[in-house]
Design a protein around this motif. Structure first.
Motif, PDB file in Angstrom:
ATOM      1  N   GLU A 148     -24.776 -44.106 -56.649  1.00 25.72           N
ATOM      2  CA  GLU A 148     -24.130 -42.647 -56.244  1.00 25.72           C
ATOM      3  C   GLU A 148     -23.102 -42.677 -55.435  1.00 25.72           C
ATOM      4  N   ILE A 149     -23.315 -42.995 -54.105  1.00 24.12           N
ATOM      5  CA  ILE A 149     -22.468 -43.190 -53.016  1.00 24.12           C
ATOM      6  C   ILE A 149     -21.249 -43.888 -53.263  1.00 24.12           C
ATOM      7  N   PRO A 150     -21.419 -45.013 -53.433  1.00 23.03           N
ATOM      8  CA  PRO A 150     -19.978 -45.593 -53.734  1.00 23.03           C
ATOM      9  C   PRO A 150     -19.211 -45.208 -54.838  1.00 23.03           C
ATOM     10  N   LEU A 151     -19.985 -44.549 -55.909  1.00 27.25           N
ATOM     11  CA  LEU A 151     -19.093 -43.889 -56.873  1.00 27.25           C
ATOM     12  C   LEU A 151     -18.675 -42.743 -56.335  1.00 27.25           C
ATOM     13  N   PHE A 152     -19.296 -41.825 -55.417  1.00 28.13           N
ATOM     14  CA  PHE A 152     -18.513 -40.619 -54.928  1.00 28.13           C
ATOM     15  C   PHE A 152     -17.329 -40.879 -54.064  1.00 28.13           C
ATOM     16  N   VAL A 153     -17.542 -41.760 -53.318  1.00 29.12           N
ATOM     17  CA  VAL A 153     -16.300 -42.497 -52.596  1.00 29.12           C
ATOM     18  C   VAL A 153     -15.086 -43.036 -53.498  1.00 29.12           C
ATOM     19  N   ALA A 154     -15.423 -43.507 -54.406  1.00 32.90           N
ATOM     20  CA  ALA A 154     -14.602 -43.861 -55.348  1.00 32.90           C
ATOM     21  C   ALA A 154     -13.935 -42.679 -56.190  1.00 32.90           C
ATOM     22  N   MET A 156      -5.982 -45.239 -60.275  1.00 33.93           N
ATOM     23  CA  MET A 156      -6.501 -44.071 -61.117  1.00 33.93           C
ATOM     24  C   MET A 156      -7.212 -44.790 -62.348  1.00 33.93           C
ATOM     25  N   LEU A 157      -6.150 -45.702 -62.846  1.00 30.58           N
ATOM     26  CA  LEU A 157      -6.763 -46.432 -64.163  1.00 30.58           C
ATOM     27  C   LEU A 157      -7.786 -47.055 -64.058  1.00 30.58           C
ATOM     28  N   GLY A 158      -7.694 -48.089 -63.042  1.00 34.74           N
ATOM     29  CA  GLY A 158      -8.974 -48.838 -62.618  1.00 34.74           C
ATOM     30  C   GLY A 158     -10.420 -48.133 -62.204  1.00 34.74           C
ATOM     31  N   LEU A 159     -10.096 -47.119 -61.298  1.00 29.44           N
ATOM     32  CA  LEU A 159     -11.405 -46.204 -61.207  1.00 29.44           C
ATOM     33  C   LEU A 159     -11.979 -45.644 -62.423  1.00 29.44           C
ATOM     34  N   TRP A 160     -10.891 -44.888 -63.190  1.00 29.92           N
ATOM     35  CA  TRP A 160     -11.637 -44.283 -64.584  1.00 29.92           C
ATOM     36  C   TRP A 160     -12.361 -45.419 -65.352  1.00 29.92           C
ATOM     37  N   ALA A 172      -5.385 -40.650 -54.747  1.00 25.38           N
ATOM     38  CA  ALA A 172      -4.291 -41.308 -55.483  1.00 25.38           C
ATOM     39  C   ALA A 172      -3.695 -40.358 -56.464  1.00 25.38           C
ATOM     40  N   TYR A 173      -4.343 -39.588 -57.149  1.00 24.33           N
ATOM     41  CA  TYR A 173      -3.700 -38.600 -57.917  1.00 24.33           C
ATOM     42  C   TYR A 173      -3.027 -37.485 -57.156  1.00 24.33           C
ATOM     43  N   ALA A 174      -3.388 -36.835 -56.034  1.00 24.40           N
ATOM     44  CA  ALA A 174      -2.694 -36.051 -55.197  1.00 24.40           C
ATOM     45  C   ALA A 174      -1.488 -36.781 -54.687  1.00 24.40           C
ATOM     46  N   THR A 175      -1.461 -37.868 -54.308  1.00 24.12           N
ATOM     47  CA  THR A 175      -0.222 -38.806 -53.839  1.00 24.12           C
ATOM     48  C   THR A 175       0.825 -38.980 -54.960  1.00 24.12           C
ATOM     49  N   HIS A 176       0.351 -39.176 -56.110  1.00 27.96           N
ATOM     50  CA  HIS A 176       1.168 -39.234 -57.441  1.00 27.96           C
ATOM     51  C   HIS A 176       2.162 -37.958 -57.728  1.00 27.96           C
ATOM     52  N   VAL A 177       1.146 -36.810 -57.557  1.00 25.09           N
ATOM     53  CA  VAL A 177       1.738 -35.523 -58.083  1.00 25.09           C
ATOM     54  C   VAL A 177       2.664 -35.012 -56.720  1.00 25.09           C
ATOM     55  N   LEU A 178       2.245 -35.075 -55.596  1.00 28.01           N
ATOM     56  CA  LEU A 178       3.093 -34.484 -54.646  1.00 28.01           C
ATOM     57  C   LEU A 178       3.886 -35.195 -53.865  1.00 28.01           C
ATOM     58  N   ALA A 179       3.804 -36.803 -53.702  1.00 25.02           N
ATOM     59  CA  ALA A 179       4.817 -37.571 -53.193  1.00 25.02           C
ATOM     60  C   ALA A 179       5.932 -37.948 -53.829  1.00 25.02           C
ATOM     61  N   PRO A 221     -15.780 -35.714 -58.003  1.00 26.33           N
ATOM     62  CA  PRO A 221     -16.356 -35.082 -56.966  1.00 26.33           C
ATOM     63  C   PRO A 221     -17.280 -34.056 -56.705  1.00 26.33           C
ATOM     64  N   LEU A 222     -17.440 -33.163 -58.180  1.00 22.07           N
ATOM     65  CA  LEU A 222     -18.445 -32.348 -58.162  1.00 22.07           C
ATOM     66  C   LEU A 222     -19.664 -32.699 -58.149  1.00 22.07           C
ATOM     67  N   ARG A 223     -20.048 -33.905 -58.487  1.00 17.96           N
ATOM     68  CA  ARG A 223     -21.485 -34.484 -58.432  1.00 17.96           C
ATOM     69  C   ARG A 223     -21.864 -34.761 -57.058  1.00 17.96           C
ATOM     70  N   ILE A 224     -21.656 -33.763 -56.033  1.00 18.13           N
ATOM     71  CA  ILE A 224     -22.074 -33.721 -54.580  1.00 18.13           C
ATOM     72  C   ILE A 224     -23.561 -33.518 -54.596  1.00 18.13           C
ATOM     73  N   VAL A 225     -24.143 -32.647 -55.712  1.00 15.94           N
ATOM     74  CA  VAL A 225     -25.717 -32.660 -55.691  1.00 15.94           C
ATOM     75  C   VAL A 225     -26.501 -33.932 -55.726  1.00 15.94           C
ATOM     76  N   PRO A 226     -26.204 -34.967 -56.704  1.00 15.21           N
ATOM     77  CA  PRO A 226     -26.719 -36.084 -56.899  1.00 15.21           C
ATOM     78  C   PRO A 226     -26.472 -36.973 -55.687  1.00 15.21           C
ATOM     79  N   LEU A 227     -25.481 -36.975 -55.011  1.00 16.73           N
ATOM     80  CA  LEU A 227     -25.189 -37.537 -53.794  1.00 16.73           C
ATOM     81  C   LEU A 227     -25.795 -37.043 -52.680  1.00 16.73           C
ATOM     82  N   TYR A 228     -26.136 -35.857 -52.737  1.00 14.39           N
ATOM     83  CA  TYR A 228     -27.045 -35.214 -51.432  1.00 14.39           C
ATOM     84  C   TYR A 228     -28.391 -35.701 -51.698  1.00 14.39           C
ATOM     85  N   GLU A 229     -28.875 -35.688 -52.923  1.00 16.98           N
ATOM     86  CA  GLU A 229     -30.353 -36.293 -53.261  1.00 16.98           C
ATOM     87  C   GLU A 229     -30.421 -37.677 -53.006  1.00 16.98           C
TER      88      GLU A 229
END
Length: 218
Positions: free
Chosen positions: A15-21, A50-54, A28-35, A92-100
């Motif tokens: 859960e924690i490694p996936l949240f960091v991912a 993004m593809l690798g993490l997906w 990466a998406y923000a950099t692709h869109v904004l930069a 990132p919305l899976r913050i509840v399982p991360l908290y648990e």
């Protein structure tokens, strides 16, 4: 070891490694869109990350499905898992399982239900607003007749949409932008309802407790 035990152990370990991912995916998406001034090579790097993490998220989903032993019933009973695979920006919305998971490792006392709901809804609103602003800005940027010309416009639109204010000064004009808007409206109503309901429940419990503690005859 039964499937339930293996599923719990898998969740605790990942859960924690996936949240960091998921945060790396969002970055990466923000950099692709904004930069936009970055060399094409770095945009390719962002897309590759993004593809690798997906693929990592999809593999995690497949493992959870296999360990659940539920077959096709896994999809409707684990809707959040399904949604964040289809739309990894929402991971990132899976913050509840991360908290648990953090609480289980640290052994610290848990927050009350009301505090958990309010904090989760607040964090979810920020993450959903930022992700939605990125997605709608990418869809609307450069479109004919678009009123959303900068990322600041997208953030303003996301804030007014999530809070259900809807000024109407900035509106999406592309089919993709409007589809994102529908999701943002639904998400905003759900999060606002969760916060309002939880806060109202907490007030009622507080007033009830104070009334019970009041001495007789007063």
């Amino acid at each position: 070891m039964d499937d339930d035990s293996r599923s719990v152990r898998w969740t605790q370990r990942t859960e924690i490694p996936l949240f960091v991912a998921s945060l790396v995916f969002l970055a990466a998406y923000a950099t692709h869109v904004l930069a936009t001034d970055l060399p094409p090579f770095w945009h390719v790097v962002c897309l590759s990350v993004m593809l690798g993490l997906w693929l990592v998220f999809a593999a995690d989903y497949a493992v959870r499905w296999r360990l659940s032993g539920q077959g096709l019933r896994f999809v409707p009973t684990h809707m959040l898992h399904t949604v964040v695979v289809v739309l990894p920006l929402l991971r990132p919305l899976r913050i509840v399982p991360l908290y648990e998971a953090v609480q289980r490792k640290s052994g610290q006392p848990r927050l009350s239900l009301h505090a958990r709901v309010i904090s989760y809804a607040g964090l979810s609103t920020l993450l959903l607003g930022f992700s939605g602003a990125l997605a709608v800005y990418q869809a609307e940027r450069g479109a004919p007749g678009a009123t959303m010309r900068t990322f600041g416009d997208a953030v303003w639109w996301a804030a007014s949409t999530l809070t259900t204010v809807g000024y109407g000064d900035i509106t999406p004009v592309t089919p993709m932008g409007r589809a994102i808007a529908i999701g943002m409206m639904i998400g905003g109503l759900a999060l606002l309802g969760a916060v309002t309901g939880s806060f109202s429940s907490w007030l009622m419990q507080t007033f009830t407790r104070e009334g019970d503690e009041r001495p007789p005859g007063r």
